[in-house]
Scaffold this motif. Structure first.
Motif, PDB file in Angstrom:
ATOM      1  N   ALA A 219       0.846  -1.573  -0.086  1.00 51.51           N
ATOM      2  CA  ALA A 219       0.253  -0.064   0.357  1.00 51.51           C
ATOM      3  C   ALA A 219       0.781   1.269  -0.168  1.00 51.51           C
ATOM      4  O   ALA A 219       1.460   0.923   1.194  1.00 51.51           O
ATOM      5  CB  ALA A 219      -0.686   0.128   1.674  1.00 51.51           C
ATOM      6  N   GLN A 221       1.306   5.150   0.829  1.00 53.81           N
ATOM      7  CA  GLN A 221       0.492   5.855   1.583  1.00 53.81           C
ATOM      8  C   GLN A 221       1.157   7.479   1.275  1.00 53.81           C
ATOM      9  O   GLN A 221       1.998   7.801   0.957  1.00 53.81           O
ATOM     10  CB  GLN A 221       0.697   5.786   3.109  1.00 53.81           C
ATOM     11  CG  GLN A 221       0.844   6.505   3.927  1.00 53.81           C
ATOM     12  CD  GLN A 221      -0.768   6.781   4.363  1.00 53.81           C
ATOM     13  OE1 GLN A 221      -1.183   5.235   4.541  1.00 53.81           O
ATOM     14  NE2 GLN A 221      -1.639   7.610   4.101  1.00 53.81           N
ATOM     15  N   GLU A 298       5.082  10.953  -0.235  1.00 50.79           N
ATOM     16  CA  GLU A 298       4.534   9.787  -0.071  1.00 50.79           C
ATOM     17  C   GLU A 298       5.119   8.550   0.227  1.00 50.79           C
ATOM     18  O   GLU A 298       6.972   8.984   0.644  1.00 50.79           O
ATOM     19  CB  GLU A 298       4.262   9.230  -1.413  1.00 50.79           C
ATOM     20  CG  GLU A 298       3.898   7.554  -1.289  1.00 50.79           C
ATOM     21  CD  GLU A 298       3.954   7.388  -2.930  1.00 50.79           C
ATOM     22  OE1 GLU A 298       3.034   7.315  -3.506  1.00 50.79           O
ATOM     23  OE2 GLU A 298       4.024   5.906  -3.646  1.00 50.79           O
ATOM     24  N   GLN A 313       0.515  -0.974   7.986  1.00 45.81           N
ATOM     25  CA  GLN A 313       0.014  -0.055   7.510  1.00 45.81           C
ATOM     26  C   GLN A 313      -0.553   0.413   8.775  1.00 45.81           C
ATOM     27  O   GLN A 313      -0.543   2.088   8.885  1.00 45.81           O
ATOM     28  CB  GLN A 313      -1.424  -0.251   6.118  1.00 45.81           C
ATOM     29  CG  GLN A 313      -1.321  -0.508   5.103  1.00 45.81           C
ATOM     30  CD  GLN A 313      -0.566   1.147   4.767  1.00 45.81           C
ATOM     31  OE1 GLN A 313      -0.837   2.430   4.744  1.00 45.81           O
ATOM     32  NE2 GLN A 313       0.442   1.185   4.215  1.00 45.81           N
ATOM     33  N   LYS A 346      -4.018   5.692  -0.762  1.00 40.25           N
ATOM     34  CA  LYS A 346      -4.014   5.353  -0.423  1.00 40.25           C
ATOM     35  C   LYS A 346      -3.457   3.689  -1.664  1.00 40.25           C
ATOM     36  O   LYS A 346      -5.049   3.319  -1.108  1.00 40.25           O
ATOM     37  CB  LYS A 346      -3.893   4.659   0.953  1.00 40.25           C
ATOM     38  CG  LYS A 346      -3.425   2.996   1.610  1.00 40.25           C
ATOM     39  CD  LYS A 346      -2.640   3.778   3.101  1.00 40.25           C
ATOM     40  CE  LYS A 346      -3.822   3.509   3.704  1.00 40.25           C
ATOM     41  NZ  LYS A 346      -3.293   4.162   5.611  1.00 40.25           N
ATOM     42  N   SER A 480      -6.137   7.929   1.817  1.00 38.74           N
ATOM     43  CA  SER A 480      -5.848   8.178   2.269  1.00 38.74           C
ATOM     44  C   SER A 480      -5.437   7.806   3.826  1.00 38.74           C
ATOM     45  O   SER A 480      -3.843   7.236   5.239  1.00 38.74           O
ATOM     46  CB  SER A 480      -4.518   9.207   2.672  1.00 38.74           C
ATOM     47  OG  SER A 480      -5.120  10.652   2.755  1.00 38.74           O
TER      48      SER A 480
END
Ligand code: ADP
Ligand code: MG
Length: 722
Positions: A219, A221, A298, A313, A346, A480
């Motif tokens: 993922a 972010q 990011e 995450q 995300k 996100s």
């Protein structure tokens, strides 16, 4: 000249130095050093116990109660040797947050001594008082028993804070009656569902002895960083996570000069600090860069098993926020902190496979000849077409609504982007003859000193909410600030369902004497004919697509959460989750209720803030300035000049609009109807519109009033000053 408060904030920021952090330690020393990993266990546990727990982790089974005490004791010894005095069962309630219940290892003894102790029972099961977590009617507060239970497939870790070290044990959170109160339980169930149906299909394709199949997730972010000196002057950012007022700056992101630009020094130090902590926690953070918007960045880890990736995450979000604070900044995970500036998503990269079979979504170089890939990819296409609205529903939050459908994020219409090579393959299937895979060829750069490199067979498409990216799908519409669990549960379950359907079809055809390849081709052809409408390679932002998607292709455009969340109550969705034992009807209904309530709460908090800030911050500041203006006009007239009153009149008019708008918004806040769906509609239609009216007046005022009188830090300051 900015106001005194803003000027003071700017000065504070100017004086800031990057917070000193130690130079990065060699990875070999830090990597997963705070994780009770398989390696750690191998050293700490008797061989037979280690073998047992290793098998449990691999097969996703239950921890053998006979070894629980031994594992617990080893875990405690390891944790206390590293300074931990407390342990916490960590769980993931239906909010997007992480919850922890801390307990000491301490046990007082009758003789007045105290010892540390941690039994298998305490490791495996906990009982936090869960009454204040949202549960959508699954439990009433008087029967508040909730249990946590260690998810053995995700390793325990040490959380280091200035207040000490805590052993964290990732757990599921269930009610006394066994209903899932959290996001982890359904994720584990959805993995089991994918495994069951993938096994069926693989056996039909001639595979035997297939190890457990599971989903993977990587993922990406996105987040914003804002200096705390500005945050202190911005109650809206503090409480709602987004700016409820703010005129567009003269310079925005038009130049795209922030994207992949040099990372500012303070931010680089912050990132290094974050990464160092994540490495210790065994989170494989890999990519870091600036994002499109000024002040936006990011971080992306390498993909892992979906369950572990989901826990990681949550850790990433926790570490980002806590570390930003230490660096004098706030990390905003809201999807749209600044209107008119790119929001944060995300991207959930998702695939399924195992160690022996590899990645089942890897097409190889000649996908047309890769039957296994085509069937798994076909299953995804069918699932997304049948359950696109569900995929929209699992990313529905008040904050993500600001992003979806704006011209910088995927639209709320869920379609699948395959890339030109695969789209061509599926078109051939549809037409009845499958012959070739177009190749990407070689890229000619026209510079002799540069190597030739092979071109990917498909380009990328930033406008697609759900795109095939070489060997995985990338669900780009996820917010996100969200836990990735919900989207992964939906993806796994719709895939399991389609794999099951394909297996049924193949079984039927094989029983009638069809060959495997004829049967598979027929099934694939049926999928392209019935579900091909979801495949779209064009510009997802264009209004032509929005029209075509809905009118010609029958796809749904669920613009707001008020439109999308009721999907969770549809029969087809209820049956889907029941069929695969991922969520019972009661569990699903509870999710609808919790998410609907959170949606309304989020918007009502914003609305109350808008009323408050308009009346107590903006109106007084503007009135004071207006008084100055009026006095100046009078003075000028007293010496025989004829000054224009237009500006004062315009400001006066807007200030009145601001006040009237706040009053109308307050009235609307008090008029919420009963019932979850009606309440959501009221928030989406009435409150949002009223808030926009107040904001429009305020933002106009910001461009007219003396800068020295404007109380709120401006977009320009917050986005560009670090
Ligand atoms: P992008 O170009 O989309 O920014 P990145 O290189 O940043 O791509 O990677 C996106 C994410 O996808 C990373 O977390 C990466 O580990 C992950 N990823 C790569 N391959 C797979 C796969 N087979 N399954 C799931 N995730 C994957
Ligand atoms: Mg990506």
């Amino acid at each position: 000249m900015p106001s005194a408060e803003r000027f003071a904030a700017l000065q504070t920021i100017q004086r800031r130095k990057p917070v000193p952090v130690a130079p990065p330690a060699p990875l070999a020393d830090t990597w997963a050093s705070d994780v009770f990993s398989l390696d750690t266990m191998k050293e700490a546990l008797p061989r037979s116990v280690f073998k047992s727990i290793q098998k449990t982790i691999r097969d996703g089974g239950k921890l053998d109660p006979a070894i629980a005490d031994t594992v617990a004791a080893a875990m405690k010894d390891w944790a206390t040797a590293n300074g931990a005095l407390y342990y916490a069962h960590v769980f993931y309630p239906l909010t997007n947050l992480t919850a922890e219940k801390h307990d000491g290892f301490i046990v007082p003894k009758a003789d007045g001594r105290a010892i540390t102790e941690f039994t298998g029972k305490l490791l495996v099961q906990g009982e936090p008082d869960g009454s204040s977590f949202p549960n959508g009617g699954l439990r009433s507060t008087f029967e508040a028993r909730g249990y946590t239970a260690w998810d053995v497939t995700s390793p325990a870790w040490l959380m280091r804070t200035p207040n000490g070290v805590t052993l964290c044990i990732p757990t599921v959170f269930v009610s006394w009656t066994g209903e899932a109160l959290d996001k982890k339980t359904p994720l584990l169930r959805s993995n089991a569902a994918v495994n069951a149906q993938a096994q069926r299909l693989l056996r039909l394709l001639g595979e035997t002895e297939v190890a457990r199949i599971s989903s993977s997730c990587g993922a990406e972010q996105e987040y914003f960083l804002v200096d705390n000196a500005f945050m202190a002057l911005r109650p809206d950012l503090q409480l709602a996570g987004r700016s409820l007022f703010g005129a567009p700056p003269a310079k925005g992101q038009q130049f795209d000069d922030h994207y992949f630009g040099a990372i500012p020094e303070r931010v680089q130090v912050f990132m290094q600090d974050v990464e160092e902590q994540l490495y210790r926690l065994g989170v494989p953070a890999k990519t870091r860069h600036n994002e499109v918007a000024p002040g936006q960045f990011e971080i992306a880890p390498v993909y892992e098993a979906a369950n572990v990736a989901t826990d990681h995450q949550q850790l990433i979000m926790t570490v980002l926020k806590a570390t930003a604070k230490r660096h004098g900044m706030t990390c905003l995970l809201h999807e749209k902190p600044f209107a008119g500036v790119n929001g944060s998503g995300k991207h959930v990269n998702w695939s399924i496979g195992n160690s022996t079979q590899g990645n089942l979504l890897d097409p190889g170089t000649t996908p047309h000849a890769n039957l296994q890939f085509l069937l798994f990819c076909g299953a995804v296409i069918r699932g997304v077409h049948q359950f696109g609205p569900l995929l929209r529903a699992v990313i529905a939050t008040a904050s993500n609504d600001h992003r979806l459908g704006a011209n910088e994020a995927p639209p709320a219409i869920i379609s699948v982007y395959l890339g030109s090579q695969l789209e061509d393959v599926f078109n051939q299937i549809k037409a009845g003859e499958l012959k070739r895979s177009a190749s990407g060829g070689v890229m000619q750069l026209g510079v002799d000193s540069l190597p030739e490199f092979p071109k990917d067979a498909g380009d990328r498409n930033r406008t697609s909410p759900f795109a095939f990216t070489g060997n995985r799908f990338e669900f780009r519409a996820v917010g996100s600030g969200q836990s990735v669990a919900g989207p992964l549960v939906a993806l796994n379950t719709i895939l399991a369902d389609s794999l099951g359907w394909i297996a049924d079809q193949l079984e039927g055809r094989l029983a009638k004497g069809d060959s495997l390849s004829d049967a598979s081709f027929a099934v694939l052809q049926q999928i392209t004919r019935e579900h091909g409408a979801v495949i779209f390679g064009g510009d997802g932002y264009s209004s032509a697509w929005h029209e075509q998607a809905v009118q010609e292709r029958g796809l749904e455009n669920l613009r707001t959460s008020a439109d999308a969340l009721p999907v969770l109550q549809r029969d087809a969705v209820r049956e889907l989750f029941s069929r695969h034992q991922v969520l019972s009807p009661v569990e699903l209904q509870s999710r609808f209720e919790v998410y609907a309530e959170q949606y309304c709460l989020a918007i009502e908090v914003e609305a109350r803030l808008v009323v408050r800030l308009a009346r107590t911050v903006i109106f007084p500041a503007v009135s004071a300035y207006l008084a100055e203006l009026a006095a100046s006009i009078q003075e000028q007239e007293s010496i025989g000049l004829q000054p224009s009153k237009a500006l004062a009149q315009q400001i006066g008019g807007l200030n009145q609009q601001l006040l009237d708008g706040a009053a109308a918004l307050e009235a609307a806040l008090g008029a919420a109807p009963h019932g979850a769906e009606a309440h959501m509609r009221h928030c989406a239609d009435t409150l949002m519109a009223r808030m926009a009216e107040v904001r429009a007046a305020a933002d106009s005022l910001e461009t007219l009033v003396d800068d020295a009188a404007w109380p709120l830090p401006t977009y320009q300051e917050m986005l560009f000053v670090r």
